[in-house]
Design a protein around this motif. Structure first.
Motif, PDB file in Angstrom:
ATOM      1  N   GLU A 102      45.344  -3.449  -3.069  1.00  0.00           N
ATOM      2  CA  GLU A 102      45.693  -2.862  -4.543  1.00  0.00           C
ATOM      3  C   GLU A 102      46.222  -1.200  -3.705  1.00  0.00           C
ATOM      4  O   GLU A 102      47.369  -0.741  -4.378  1.00  0.00           O
ATOM      5  CB  GLU A 102      44.458  -2.320  -5.023  1.00  0.00           C
ATOM      6  CG  GLU A 102      44.625  -1.612  -6.496  1.00  0.00           C
ATOM      7  CD  GLU A 102      45.681  -1.972  -7.358  1.00  0.00           C
ATOM      8  OE1 GLU A 102      46.383  -1.192  -8.042  1.00  0.00           O
ATOM      9  OE2 GLU A 102      45.716  -3.275  -7.493  1.00  0.00           O
ATOM     10  N   MET A 103      45.661  -0.640  -2.662  1.00  0.00           N
ATOM     11  CA  MET A 103      46.099   0.707  -2.392  1.00  0.00           C
ATOM     12  C   MET A 103      47.301   0.558  -1.808  1.00  0.00           C
ATOM     13  O   MET A 103      48.342   1.238  -2.125  1.00  0.00           O
ATOM     14  CB  MET A 103      45.078   1.195  -1.335  1.00  0.00           C
ATOM     15  CG  MET A 103      45.587   2.417  -0.751  1.00  0.00           C
ATOM     16  SD  MET A 103      46.772   2.596   0.659  1.00  0.00           S
ATOM     17  CE  MET A 103      45.608   1.859   1.940  1.00  0.00           C
ATOM     18  N   MET A 105      49.851  -1.709  -2.718  1.00  0.00           N
ATOM     19  CA  MET A 105      50.943  -1.738  -3.632  1.00  0.00           C
ATOM     20  C   MET A 105      51.242  -0.571  -4.298  1.00  0.00           C
ATOM     21  O   MET A 105      52.246  -0.369  -4.572  1.00  0.00           O
ATOM     22  CB  MET A 105      50.467  -2.782  -4.525  1.00  0.00           C
ATOM     23  CG  MET A 105      50.449  -4.292  -3.986  1.00  0.00           C
ATOM     24  SD  MET A 105      49.982  -5.618  -5.121  1.00  0.00           S
ATOM     25  CE  MET A 105      48.254  -5.450  -5.134  1.00  0.00           C
ATOM     26  N   ARG A 106      50.112   0.311  -4.626  1.00  0.00           N
ATOM     27  CA  ARG A 106      49.975   1.378  -5.349  1.00  0.00           C
ATOM     28  C   ARG A 106      50.797   2.455  -4.661  1.00  0.00           C
ATOM     29  O   ARG A 106      51.713   3.199  -5.344  1.00  0.00           O
ATOM     30  CB  ARG A 106      48.884   1.875  -5.560  1.00  0.00           C
ATOM     31  CG  ARG A 106      48.722   3.138  -6.640  1.00  0.00           C
ATOM     32  CD  ARG A 106      47.361   3.715  -7.115  1.00  0.00           C
ATOM     33  NE  ARG A 106      46.849   4.077  -5.929  1.00  0.00           N
ATOM     34  CZ  ARG A 106      45.468   3.399  -5.288  1.00  0.00           C
ATOM     35  NH1 ARG A 106      45.173   2.193  -5.774  1.00  0.00           N
ATOM     36  NH2 ARG A 106      45.117   3.807  -4.458  1.00  0.00           N
ATOM     37  N   THR A 107      50.832   2.481  -3.317  1.00  0.00           N
ATOM     38  CA  THR A 107      51.446   3.895  -2.426  1.00  0.00           C
ATOM     39  C   THR A 107      52.682   2.955  -1.589  1.00  0.00           C
ATOM     40  O   THR A 107      53.319   4.011  -1.141  1.00  0.00           O
ATOM     41  CB  THR A 107      50.308   4.104  -1.514  1.00  0.00           C
ATOM     42  OG1 THR A 107      50.026   2.960  -0.656  1.00  0.00           O
ATOM     43  CG2 THR A 107      49.121   4.763  -2.107  1.00  0.00           C
TER      44      THR A 107
END
Length: 201
Positions: A102-103, A105-107
Motif C-alpha cells: 500500500e505504501m 503504491m501510494r508513494t
C-alpha cells in the motif's frame, strides 16, 4: 505474509564513492531498478535508482534538431553520493507485506530496503511482490495444507481449494478456536490474498 518472506537477500549494494557509470553497470548487470548505498562501515547511507543515475548522462544528438544544440553548462555528477537519495523509506522483516504494498503504491516507490535494526538484510521491489502473486494456485494449496499439518493439531483434517490466490478452507466443525488458528496460518502462506472459511457440513 511478512516482508522477510518476499524480500530479496543478499542485497546488491553500491558505494557512495562509486562512479555513476559503475553504479549503472551494477544495476544493469543484476537486472534491478535501485540499490542501497552502503558506506565502508556497512551502514546504509542512501539509495540510488535508475532515474537518479540516468539524469544528465545523455547529451543531445545534433542530428535530432534543425539547429545546433548547446551543450550542458555543467558536467553531470560523477559519483553516486552526488545523485543518491538520503531520505529513504525502509521496512522491517516483520512488516506486513500488505502494508508495504500500500505504501509503495501510494508513494510510487519501486524498491524498499529492509533493515533489521541498523543492518541491511533485504530489498523488496515491485517485482518481488509480483513474484509472490504469480505463484500457482496448486502450489499455494500444497503450501497451505503443509503449514496446517505442521503447525496445528488435527491439521491433516483440513481441506483447501485455491482460486487466484483466494483460499477456501474446510475443516472439523464445532471448534471456533481451531478455525481461527487455521485461518491465521493460511494467511501467512506466500501468494495467499484472502482466506474464506467454509461452513462445515
Amino acid at each position: 505474509m511478512l516482508v522477510r518472506e518476499a524480500m530479496t537477500s543478499p542485497v546488491v549494494t553500491v558505494s557512495p564513492d562509486a562512479t555513476v557509470r559503475q553504479a549503472i553497470r551494477v544495476l544493469y548487470e543484476h537486472n534491478i531498478t535501485a540499490a542501497p548505498v552502503v558506506d565502508d562501515s556497512g551502514a546504509m547511507v542512501g539509495i540510488v535508482s535508475e532515474m537518479d543515475l540516468l539524469r544528465g548522462e545523455f547529451a543531445a544528438d545534433p542530428r535530432a534538431f534543425a539547429r545546433p544544440v548547446a551543450g550542458p553548462h555543467e558536467p553531470p555528477p560523477r559519483l553516486v553520493r552526488d545523485v543518491m537519495i538520503t531520505d529513504v523509506r525502509t521496512a522491517q522483516p516483520t512488516t506486513d507485506v500488505a502494508e508495504l504494498a500500500e505504501m509503495m503504491m501510494r508513494t510510487a516507490i519501486k524498491s524498499v530496503p529492509v533493515l533489521d535494526g541498523d543492518t541491511l538484510v533485504g530489498m523488496v521491489s515491485r517485482r518481488d511482490l509480483m513474484a509472490v502473486l504469480a505463484r500457482g494456485d496448486a502450489r499455494i494449496r500444497d503450501d497451505v495444507l503443509s503449514a496446517l499439518a505442521e503447525l496445528m493439531p488435527g491439521g491433516h483434517d483440513w481441506t483447501a481449494e485455491v482460486t487466484d490466490g483466494v483460499v477456501r478452507l474446510s475443516g472439523p466443525a464445532g471448534d471456533e478456536n481451531a478455525r481461527h488458528i487455521a485461518e491465521t496460518i493460511a494467511r501467512t502462506v506466500p501468494g495467499v490474498t484472502r482466506v474464506l472459511l467454509e461452513e462445515p457440513a
